[in-house]
Design a protein around this motif. Structure first.
Motif, PDB file in Angstrom:
ATOM      1  N   ALA A   4       4.055  -8.293 -34.105  1.00  0.00           N
ATOM      2  CA  ALA A   4       3.703  -9.510 -33.219  1.00  0.00           C
ATOM      3  C   ALA A   4       3.843 -10.633 -33.949  1.00  0.00           C
ATOM      4  CB  ALA A   4       2.270  -9.341 -32.785  1.00  0.00           C
ATOM      5  N   ARG A   5       4.576 -11.768 -33.250  1.00  0.00           N
ATOM      6  CA  ARG A   5       4.634 -13.110 -34.237  1.00  0.00           C
ATOM      7  C   ARG A   5       3.874 -14.348 -33.107  1.00  0.00           C
ATOM      8  NH1 ARG A   5       6.225  -9.895 -36.676  1.00  0.00           N
ATOM      9  NH2 ARG A   5       8.004  -9.549 -37.872  1.00  0.00           N
ATOM     10  N   PHE A   6       3.388 -15.155 -33.738  1.00  0.00           N
ATOM     11  CA  PHE A   6       2.681 -16.281 -33.018  1.00  0.00           C
ATOM     12  C   PHE A   6       3.660 -17.558 -33.187  1.00  0.00           C
ATOM     13  CE2 PHE A   6      -0.253 -13.096 -33.097  1.00  0.00           C
ATOM     14  CZ  PHE A   6      -0.926 -13.284 -31.854  1.00  0.00           C
ATOM     15  N   SER A  42      11.372 -12.790 -21.594  1.00  0.00           N
ATOM     16  CA  SER A  42      10.171 -13.623 -21.694  1.00  0.00           C
ATOM     17  C   SER A  42       9.459 -13.704 -20.194  1.00  0.00           C
ATOM     18  CB  SER A  42      10.666 -15.167 -22.063  1.00  0.00           C
ATOM     19  OG  SER A  42      11.307 -15.719 -21.040  1.00  0.00           O
ATOM     20  N   SER A  43       8.155 -14.107 -20.584  1.00  0.00           N
ATOM     21  CA  SER A  43       7.370 -14.056 -19.017  1.00  0.00           C
ATOM     22  C   SER A  43       6.573 -15.288 -19.085  1.00  0.00           C
ATOM     23  CB  SER A  43       6.745 -12.606 -18.945  1.00  0.00           C
ATOM     24  OG  SER A  43       5.768 -12.818 -17.769  1.00  0.00           O
ATOM     25  N   LEU A  44       6.473 -15.796 -17.991  1.00  0.00           N
ATOM     26  CA  LEU A  44       5.339 -17.052 -17.527  1.00  0.00           C
ATOM     27  C   LEU A  44       4.180 -16.370 -16.782  1.00  0.00           C
ATOM     28  CD1 LEU A  44       8.075 -19.788 -17.213  1.00  0.00           C
ATOM     29  CD2 LEU A  44       6.785 -18.972 -19.204  1.00  0.00           C
ATOM     30  N   GLU A  45       4.409 -15.045 -16.622  1.00  0.00           N
ATOM     31  CA  GLU A  45       3.260 -14.292 -15.735  1.00  0.00           C
ATOM     32  C   GLU A  45       1.927 -14.119 -16.291  1.00  0.00           C
ATOM     33  OE1 GLU A  45       4.200 -13.001 -12.398  1.00  0.00           O
ATOM     34  OE2 GLU A  45       6.081 -14.408 -12.586  1.00  0.00           O
ATOM     35  N   GLY A  46       1.986 -14.203 -17.659  1.00  0.00           N
ATOM     36  CA  GLY A  46       0.633 -13.907 -18.247  1.00  0.00           C
ATOM     37  C   GLY A  46       0.819 -13.111 -19.058  1.00  0.00           C
ATOM     38  N   VAL A  47      -0.036 -12.859 -20.234  1.00  0.00           N
ATOM     39  CA  VAL A  47       0.056 -12.045 -21.473  1.00  0.00           C
ATOM     40  C   VAL A  47      -1.046 -10.990 -20.986  1.00  0.00           C
ATOM     41  CG1 VAL A  47      -0.569 -11.879 -23.763  1.00  0.00           C
ATOM     42  CG2 VAL A  47       0.522 -13.825 -22.950  1.00  0.00           C
ATOM     43  N   TRP A  77       4.691 -15.351 -22.924  1.00  0.00           N
ATOM     44  CA  TRP A  77       5.104 -14.074 -23.901  1.00  0.00           C
ATOM     45  C   TRP A  77       6.462 -13.977 -23.728  1.00  0.00           C
ATOM     46  CZ3 TRP A  77       7.650  -9.701 -21.806  1.00  0.00           C
ATOM     47  CH2 TRP A  77       7.638  -8.785 -22.650  1.00  0.00           C
ATOM     48  N   ALA A  78       7.331 -13.356 -25.214  1.00  0.00           N
ATOM     49  CA  ALA A  78       8.485 -13.286 -25.092  1.00  0.00           C
ATOM     50  C   ALA A  78       8.666 -11.746 -25.873  1.00  0.00           C
ATOM     51  CB  ALA A  78       9.117 -14.360 -25.514  1.00  0.00           C
ATOM     52  N   LYS A  79       9.693 -11.068 -25.725  1.00  0.00           N
ATOM     53  CA  LYS A  79       9.852  -9.847 -26.608  1.00  0.00           C
ATOM     54  C   LYS A  79      11.297 -10.224 -27.190  1.00  0.00           C
ATOM     55  CE  LYS A  79      11.570  -5.888 -24.783  1.00  0.00           C
ATOM     56  NZ  LYS A  79      11.514  -4.564 -24.269  1.00  0.00           N
ATOM     57  N   VAL A  80      11.395  -9.846 -28.528  1.00  0.00           N
ATOM     58  CA  VAL A  80      12.557 -10.128 -29.304  1.00  0.00           C
ATOM     59  C   VAL A  80      12.921  -8.758 -29.921  1.00  0.00           C
ATOM     60  CG1 VAL A  80      13.380 -11.006 -31.422  1.00  0.00           C
ATOM     61  CG2 VAL A  80      11.676 -12.525 -29.939  1.00  0.00           C
ATOM     62  N   ASP A  81      13.922  -8.231 -29.651  1.00  0.00           N
ATOM     63  CA  ASP A  81      14.807  -7.161 -29.941  1.00  0.00           C
ATOM     64  C   ASP A  81      15.206  -7.245 -31.343  1.00  0.00           C
ATOM     65  OD1 ASP A  81      13.720  -5.530 -27.843  1.00  0.00           O
ATOM     66  OD2 ASP A  81      15.904  -5.716 -26.840  1.00  0.00           O
ATOM     67  N   VAL A  89       6.368 -11.876 -29.023  1.00  0.00           N
ATOM     68  CA  VAL A  89       5.849 -13.424 -29.436  1.00  0.00           C
ATOM     69  C   VAL A  89       4.984 -13.909 -28.427  1.00  0.00           C
ATOM     70  CG1 VAL A  89       7.085 -15.217 -29.906  1.00  0.00           C
ATOM     71  CG2 VAL A  89       8.374 -13.397 -30.469  1.00  0.00           C
ATOM     72  N   TYR A  90       4.030 -14.511 -29.204  1.00  0.00           N
ATOM     73  CA  TYR A  90       2.822 -14.853 -28.409  1.00  0.00           C
ATOM     74  C   TYR A  90       2.840 -16.579 -28.741  1.00  0.00           C
ATOM     75  CZ  TYR A  90       1.561 -10.268 -27.693  1.00  0.00           C
ATOM     76  OH  TYR A  90       1.604  -9.025 -27.377  1.00  0.00           O
ATOM     77  N   LEU A  91       2.151 -17.370 -28.023  1.00  0.00           N
ATOM     78  CA  LEU A  91       2.054 -18.825 -28.195  1.00  0.00           C
ATOM     79  C   LEU A  91       0.616 -19.132 -28.182  1.00  0.00           C
ATOM     80  CD1 LEU A  91       3.740 -21.275 -28.166  1.00  0.00           C
ATOM     81  CD2 LEU A  91       3.466 -21.297 -25.691  1.00  0.00           C
ATOM     82  N   ALA A  92       0.497 -20.198 -29.276  1.00  0.00           N
ATOM     83  CA  ALA A  92      -1.064 -20.264 -29.471  1.00  0.00           C
ATOM     84  C   ALA A  92      -1.062 -21.871 -29.914  1.00  0.00           C
ATOM     85  CB  ALA A  92      -1.863 -19.504 -30.592  1.00  0.00           C
ATOM     86  N   GLU A  93      -1.975 -22.576 -29.214  1.00  0.00           N
ATOM     87  CA  GLU A  93      -2.318 -24.187 -29.314  1.00  0.00           C
ATOM     88  C   GLU A  93      -3.102 -24.431 -30.222  1.00  0.00           C
ATOM     89  OE1 GLU A  93      -2.619 -27.909 -26.525  1.00  0.00           O
ATOM     90  OE2 GLU A  93      -3.296 -25.997 -25.800  1.00  0.00           O
ATOM     91  N   PHE A  94      -3.065 -25.632 -31.067  1.00  0.00           N
ATOM     92  CA  PHE A  94      -3.946 -26.128 -32.019  1.00  0.00           C
ATOM     93  C   PHE A  94      -4.653 -26.982 -31.025  1.00  0.00           C
ATOM     94  CE2 PHE A  94      -0.707 -25.127 -35.069  1.00  0.00           C
ATOM     95  CZ  PHE A  94      -1.689 -24.908 -36.309  1.00  0.00           C
TER      96      PHE A  94
END
Length: 138
Positions: A4-6, A42-47, A77-81, A89-94
């Motif tokens: 996993a990466r952020f 990638s998805s915008l449907e939710g993690v 959410w995204a997946k990288v091969d 790959v996840y996204l996090a906000e400050f």
């Protein structure tokens, strides 16, 4: 979280300016992406993943941030091969009003705009474009 990466970002509440944390030459924290990776989906449907709260706490600790300084973006959410395995790959906000420039500079990190990412690995740049589009459309 293994594999996993952020991508850590700050979106200013007034100006909507989006900045991404680049640390150790990557925006995919903390280990970057191995050579030969490609965005698979990638998805915008939710993690839908377990352990994200613990992973966010780990990210905060590793960066020397207070608890609650990062918030997972549950709609991206995204997946990288990669040649070895798939990486989520996840996204996090400050969450602070202003990004912690000085604190990240102490770690040799820098907040960059999308245009400053053009020297990144092509897969990372593609991920940033996906994230930026998601943030501006949402």
């Amino acid at each position: 979280m293994p594999n996993a990466r952020f991508i850590l970002y700050h979106k200013h509440p007034t100006s909507a300016r989006v900045l991404f944390l680049r640390l150790n030459g990557t925006v995919c924290q903390f280990d970057g992406l191995p050579p030969g990776t490609k965005v698979a989906e990638s998805s915008l449907e939710g993690v839908v993943a377990t352990g994200l709260d613990e992973a966010i706490a780990y990210n905060e600790q590793k960066l020397g941030l207070a608890s609650g300084s990062l918030k997972i973006e549950t709609e991206f959410w995204a997946k990288v091969d990669s040649p070895e395995d798939a990486i989520n790959v996840y996204l996090a906000e400050f969450t602070a009003t202003d990004p912690p420039h000085e604190q990240m500079a102490e770690l040799e990190g820098k907040f960059i705009a999308l245009a400053e990412g053009r020297r990144l690995d092509p897969t990372e740049l593609e991920l940033l474009r996906l994230v930026y589009s998601f943030l501006m459309d949402g």
